[in-house]
Design a protein around this motif. Structure first.
Motif, PDB file in Angstrom:
ATOM      1  N   LEU A 265      -7.157  -3.864 -10.095  1.00 56.84           N
ATOM      2  CA  LEU A 265      -5.759  -3.174 -10.303  1.00 56.84           C
ATOM      3  C   LEU A 265      -5.961  -2.169 -11.138  1.00 56.84           C
ATOM      4  CD1 LEU A 265      -3.219  -6.157  -9.814  1.00 56.84           C
ATOM      5  CD2 LEU A 265      -3.670  -4.214  -8.125  1.00 56.84           C
ATOM      6  N   LEU A 266      -6.585  -2.534 -12.294  1.00 56.52           N
ATOM      7  CA  LEU A 266      -6.500  -1.476 -13.476  1.00 56.52           C
ATOM      8  C   LEU A 266      -7.380  -0.373 -13.457  1.00 56.52           C
ATOM      9  CD1 LEU A 266      -6.375  -3.952 -16.903  1.00 56.52           C
ATOM     10  CD2 LEU A 266      -4.504  -2.274 -15.782  1.00 56.52           C
ATOM     11  N   GLN A 267      -8.453  -0.631 -12.242  1.00 48.50           N
ATOM     12  CA  GLN A 267      -9.013   0.613 -11.923  1.00 48.50           C
ATOM     13  C   GLN A 267      -8.549   1.267 -10.838  1.00 48.50           C
ATOM     14  OE1 GLN A 267     -12.902  -1.198 -11.670  1.00 48.50           O
ATOM     15  NE2 GLN A 267     -13.054  -1.538 -14.058  1.00 48.50           N
ATOM     16  N   SER A 268      -7.652   1.095 -10.107  1.00 44.37           N
ATOM     17  CA  SER A 268      -7.022   1.704  -9.013  1.00 44.37           C
ATOM     18  C   SER A 268      -6.380   2.913  -9.307  1.00 44.37           C
ATOM     19  CB  SER A 268      -6.058   0.745  -8.412  1.00 44.37           C
ATOM     20  OG  SER A 268      -4.825   0.774  -9.085  1.00 44.37           O
ATOM     21  N   GLY A 269      -6.163   3.481 -10.550  1.00 41.97           N
ATOM     22  CA  GLY A 269      -5.794   4.763 -10.712  1.00 41.97           C
ATOM     23  C   GLY A 269      -4.139   4.641 -11.271  1.00 41.97           C
ATOM     24  N   LEU A 270      -3.460   3.421 -10.808  1.00 40.17           N
ATOM     25  CA  LEU A 270      -2.142   3.400 -11.504  1.00 40.17           C
ATOM     26  C   LEU A 270      -2.410   2.711 -12.956  1.00 40.17           C
ATOM     27  CD1 LEU A 270       0.332   1.597  -8.891  1.00 40.17           C
ATOM     28  CD2 LEU A 270       0.202   3.860  -9.641  1.00 40.17           C
ATOM     29  N   ASP A 271      -1.539   3.262 -13.902  1.00 44.94           N
ATOM     30  CA  ASP A 271      -1.501   2.780 -15.154  1.00 44.94           C
ATOM     31  C   ASP A 271      -0.523   1.877 -15.454  1.00 44.94           C
ATOM     32  OD1 ASP A 271       0.714   4.391 -15.201  1.00 44.94           O
ATOM     33  OD2 ASP A 271       0.162   6.150 -16.595  1.00 44.94           O
ATOM     34  N   SER A 272      -0.258   1.479 -16.611  1.00 47.60           N
ATOM     35  CA  SER A 272       0.667   0.192 -16.741  1.00 47.60           C
ATOM     36  C   SER A 272       1.923   0.320 -16.364  1.00 47.60           C
ATOM     37  CB  SER A 272       0.469  -0.277 -18.243  1.00 47.60           C
ATOM     38  OG  SER A 272       0.682   0.732 -19.238  1.00 47.60           O
ATOM     39  N   LEU A 273       2.370   1.732 -16.885  1.00 48.80           N
ATOM     40  CA  LEU A 273       3.773   2.199 -16.337  1.00 48.80           C
ATOM     41  C   LEU A 273       3.897   2.437 -14.703  1.00 48.80           C
ATOM     42  CD1 LEU A 273       6.163   3.007 -18.020  1.00 48.80           C
ATOM     43  CD2 LEU A 273       5.510   5.379 -17.951  1.00 48.80           C
ATOM     44  N   GLY A 274       2.953   2.778 -14.196  1.00 50.65           N
ATOM     45  CA  GLY A 274       2.798   2.872 -12.783  1.00 50.65           C
ATOM     46  C   GLY A 274       2.860   1.408 -12.245  1.00 50.65           C
TER      47      GLY A 274
ATOM     48  N   ARG B 117       0.762  -1.145   0.076  1.00 44.49           N
ATOM     49  CA  ARG B 117       0.052  -0.034  -0.228  1.00 44.49           C
ATOM     50  C   ARG B 117       0.978   1.123   0.017  1.00 44.49           C
ATOM     51  NH1 ARG B 117      -5.364  -0.354   0.869  1.00 44.49           N
ATOM     52  NH2 ARG B 117      -6.311  -2.660   1.365  1.00 44.49           N
ATOM     53  N   GLU B 118       1.848   1.398   0.674  1.00 45.32           N
ATOM     54  CA  GLU B 118       2.704   2.375   1.030  1.00 45.32           C
ATOM     55  C   GLU B 118       3.557   2.687  -0.138  1.00 45.32           C
ATOM     56  OE1 GLU B 118       4.785   5.224   2.996  1.00 45.32           O
ATOM     57  OE2 GLU B 118       2.962   4.032   3.633  1.00 45.32           O
ATOM     58  N   ALA B 119       3.920   1.489  -1.057  1.00 45.71           N
ATOM     59  CA  ALA B 119       4.644   1.613  -2.422  1.00 45.71           C
ATOM     60  C   ALA B 119       3.668   2.036  -3.283  1.00 45.71           C
ATOM     61  CB  ALA B 119       5.215   0.274  -2.858  1.00 45.71           C
ATOM     62  N   MET B 120       2.328   1.670  -3.518  1.00 45.33           N
ATOM     63  CA  MET B 120       1.490   2.214  -4.341  1.00 45.33           C
ATOM     64  C   MET B 120       1.400   3.717  -4.090  1.00 45.33           C
ATOM     65  SD  MET B 120      -1.870  -0.573  -4.516  1.00 45.33           S
ATOM     66  CE  MET B 120      -2.473   0.018  -5.908  1.00 45.33           C
ATOM     67  N   TYR B 121       1.225   4.270  -3.028  1.00 48.11           N
ATOM     68  CA  TYR B 121       1.011   5.720  -2.816  1.00 48.11           C
ATOM     69  C   TYR B 121       2.271   6.517  -3.337  1.00 48.11           C
ATOM     70  CZ  TYR B 121      -3.468   5.225  -0.270  1.00 48.11           C
ATOM     71  OH  TYR B 121      -4.608   4.692  -0.192  1.00 48.11           O
ATOM     72  N   GLN B 122       3.518   5.831  -3.034  1.00 51.90           N
ATOM     73  CA  GLN B 122       4.608   6.406  -3.519  1.00 51.90           C
ATOM     74  C   GLN B 122       4.850   6.659  -4.944  1.00 51.90           C
ATOM     75  OE1 GLN B 122       7.515   4.406  -1.001  1.00 51.90           O
ATOM     76  NE2 GLN B 122       9.224   5.394  -2.024  1.00 51.90           N
ATOM     77  N   VAL B 123       4.418   5.437  -5.590  1.00 52.33           N
ATOM     78  CA  VAL B 123       4.471   5.358  -7.137  1.00 52.33           C
ATOM     79  C   VAL B 123       3.268   6.393  -7.652  1.00 52.33           C
ATOM     80  CG1 VAL B 123       3.990   3.961  -9.021  1.00 52.33           C
ATOM     81  CG2 VAL B 123       5.620   3.240  -7.215  1.00 52.33           C
ATOM     82  N   ALA B 124       2.236   6.166  -6.980  1.00 51.45           N
ATOM     83  CA  ALA B 124       1.272   7.218  -7.619  1.00 51.45           C
ATOM     84  C   ALA B 124       1.731   8.712  -7.565  1.00 51.45           C
ATOM     85  CB  ALA B 124      -0.159   6.965  -6.893  1.00 51.45           C
ATOM     86  N   GLU B 125       2.263   9.020  -6.631  1.00 55.25           N
ATOM     87  CA  GLU B 125       2.851  10.340  -6.268  1.00 55.25           C
ATOM     88  C   GLU B 125       4.008  10.749  -7.341  1.00 55.25           C
ATOM     89  OE1 GLU B 125       3.559  11.475  -2.282  1.00 55.25           O
ATOM     90  OE2 GLU B 125       4.932  13.240  -2.961  1.00 55.25           O
ATOM     91  N   ILE B 126       4.848   9.855  -7.625  1.00 52.21           N
ATOM     92  CA  ILE B 126       5.810  10.360  -8.387  1.00 52.21           C
ATOM     93  C   ILE B 126       5.593   9.911  -9.962  1.00 52.21           C
ATOM     94  CG2 ILE B 126       8.068   9.988  -7.121  1.00 52.21           C
ATOM     95  CD1 ILE B 126       8.172   6.970  -8.176  1.00 52.21           C
ATOM     96  N   SER B 127       4.329   9.382 -10.193  1.00 51.99           N
ATOM     97  CA  SER B 127       3.907   9.094 -11.721  1.00 51.99           C
ATOM     98  C   SER B 127       2.758   9.905 -11.886  1.00 51.99           C
ATOM     99  CB  SER B 127       3.923   7.695 -12.150  1.00 51.99           C
ATOM    100  OG  SER B 127       2.742   7.152 -11.220  1.00 51.99           O
ATOM    101  N   ASP B 128       2.333  10.929 -10.875  1.00 48.03           N
ATOM    102  CA  ASP B 128       1.108  11.794 -11.203  1.00 48.03           C
ATOM    103  C   ASP B 128      -0.143  11.068 -11.392  1.00 48.03           C
ATOM    104  OD1 ASP B 128       2.819  14.141 -10.924  1.00 48.03           O
ATOM    105  OD2 ASP B 128       3.333  14.008 -12.842  1.00 48.03           O
TER     106      ASP B 128
ATOM    107  N   GLN C 267      -3.824   9.670  -9.729  1.00 46.76           N
ATOM    108  CA  GLN C 267      -4.320   9.728  -8.475  1.00 46.76           C
ATOM    109  C   GLN C 267      -4.902   8.541  -8.065  1.00 46.76           C
ATOM    110  OE1 GLN C 267      -5.312  12.737  -6.839  1.00 46.76           O
ATOM    111  NE2 GLN C 267      -6.046  11.505  -5.467  1.00 46.76           N
ATOM    112  N   LEU C 268      -4.812   7.859  -7.057  1.00 44.15           N
ATOM    113  CA  LEU C 268      -5.331   6.449  -6.495  1.00 44.15           C
ATOM    114  C   LEU C 268      -6.538   6.627  -6.058  1.00 44.15           C
ATOM    115  CD1 LEU C 268      -2.571   4.522  -4.269  1.00 44.15           C
ATOM    116  CD2 LEU C 268      -3.204   4.195  -6.607  1.00 44.15           C
TER     117      LEU C 268
END
Lengths: 88, 241
Positions: free
Chosen positions: A32-41, A8-19, A21-22
């Motif tokens: 997962l694909l609706q969590s807000g992270l894209d494939s690069l994320g 969870r912590e890593a997801m927030y970290q990655v979402a922040e650096i890759s702009d 919105q989780l």
């Protein structure tokens, strides 16, 4: 922190650096694909978790498995984290 | 802190020339090759604090995830990866042994793909990075006896273009440098009239040198090249012009 908290912590970290919105909240059945992270994320998440946990289950697994939900993703990491601890 | 560049096939020829130029430009270079050549040892003596050597046989594809993991653990996230290691078996396809075809495709194409996969991810976390794949003008022109080598280089160019699309949003550029014939150990079989004919056909009347191609690699790593991605930079003295 347990494996799920680390993820969870890593997801927030990655979402922040890759702009990205989780989605709030991320639940066990969140797709997962609706969590807000894209494939690069997700590629970044796997890299971040390899640094944090020292494992990359998706390289270690013999047959490719693509988790659909957050719960499935966490279980894969839990399983390989246990295996890696057993192996030490 | 100096930016870390992972450079494969660094012990000889173009790889060595790239290592020299990157060290002059203050990069930290991690040289990867099967063994450390005398020339690389000498280079390490002159700038030991910024040149490290890690032995690896990149043809052993199963070992590459662990190799990349070890690199990141020991040296941190790299700024750039230069996939330069390659073999150039010269022989007509009809009699080329199947094991040599596999060996060539493993080292020239699959290894760069896997190295890119495992090191790109770290670059994405840094939101900055460079991947440079060393191709050849043979990817686009024909040359007797180099069909499999040409296939591997054309594959690398196609790979680079699509990877550039994937990685661009993450601040990582992916390009190829395609040298023409250079006088290195790999092209030592090219002699006499054949060599003279290649020289005559170039626009500038001479072959491009490893230093010429290395300068293009160094440029692609620079800040000035941040808008160049998904392309092939040809350095061949105008042979294919």
């Amino acid at each position: 922190m347990n494996t799920e908290q680390i993820i969870r912590e890593a997801m927030y970290q990655v979402a922040e650096i890759s702009d990205c919105q989780l989605m709030e909240p991320i639940r066990e059945d969140t797709v997962l694909l609706q969590s807000g992270l894209d494939s690069l994320g997700f590629a970044m998440l796997v890299a971040q978790l390899e640094e944090d946990l020292g494992i990359d289950p998706f390289t270690e697994m013999a047959i490719p498995v693509y988790p659909n939900t957050f719960g499935e993703f966490v279980r894969i990491y839990q399983q390989y984290a246990e295996q890696s601890q057993d192996g030490q | 802190m100096n930016k870390l560049v992972v450079l494969t096939g660094a012990s000889r020829g173009l790889g060595l020339a790239i290592a020299e130029q990157l060290l002059q430009q203050n990069y930290q270079v991690l040289a990867i090759a099967r063994s450390q050549s005398e020339a690389l040892k000498q280079l390490a003596q002159s700038c030991s604090e910024r040149l490290d050597f890690m032995p690896a046989d990149l043809g052993q594809l199963d070992a590459l995830p662990d190799l990349c993991h070890a690199i990141i653990k020991q040296y941190g996230r790299p700024y750039a990866l230069i996939n330069n290691a390659a073999v150039g078996h010269d022989g007509v396809l009809a009699t080329l042994h199947n094991s040599q075809i596999s060996e060539l495709l493993n080292l020239n194409l699959q290894a760069p793909i896997l190295m890119s996969k495992y090191l790109l991810r770290s670059m994405l976390l840094n939101r900055a990075g460079r991947i440079v794949n060393i191709s050849s003008i043979v990817a686009k022109t024909g040359f007797n006896g180099l069909s499999v080598y040409a296939a591997s280089k054309a594959g690398l160019e196609g790979f680079s273009r699509s990877l550039a699309r994937e990685a661009g949003k993450g601040g990582v550029t992916v390009n190829c440098v395609a040298p023409g014939y250079m006088e290195t150990e790999m092209t030592s079989a090219l002699k006499g009239e054949k060599l003279e004919s290649v020289k005559r056909r170039s626009a500038i009347g001479r072959l491009a040198t490893p230093e010429d191609a290395a300068a293009m690699v160094a440029y692609l790593l620079s800040e000035q090249a941040s808008a160049i991605t998904g392309t092939v930079m040809t350095v061949d003295g105008g042979s294919t012009a």
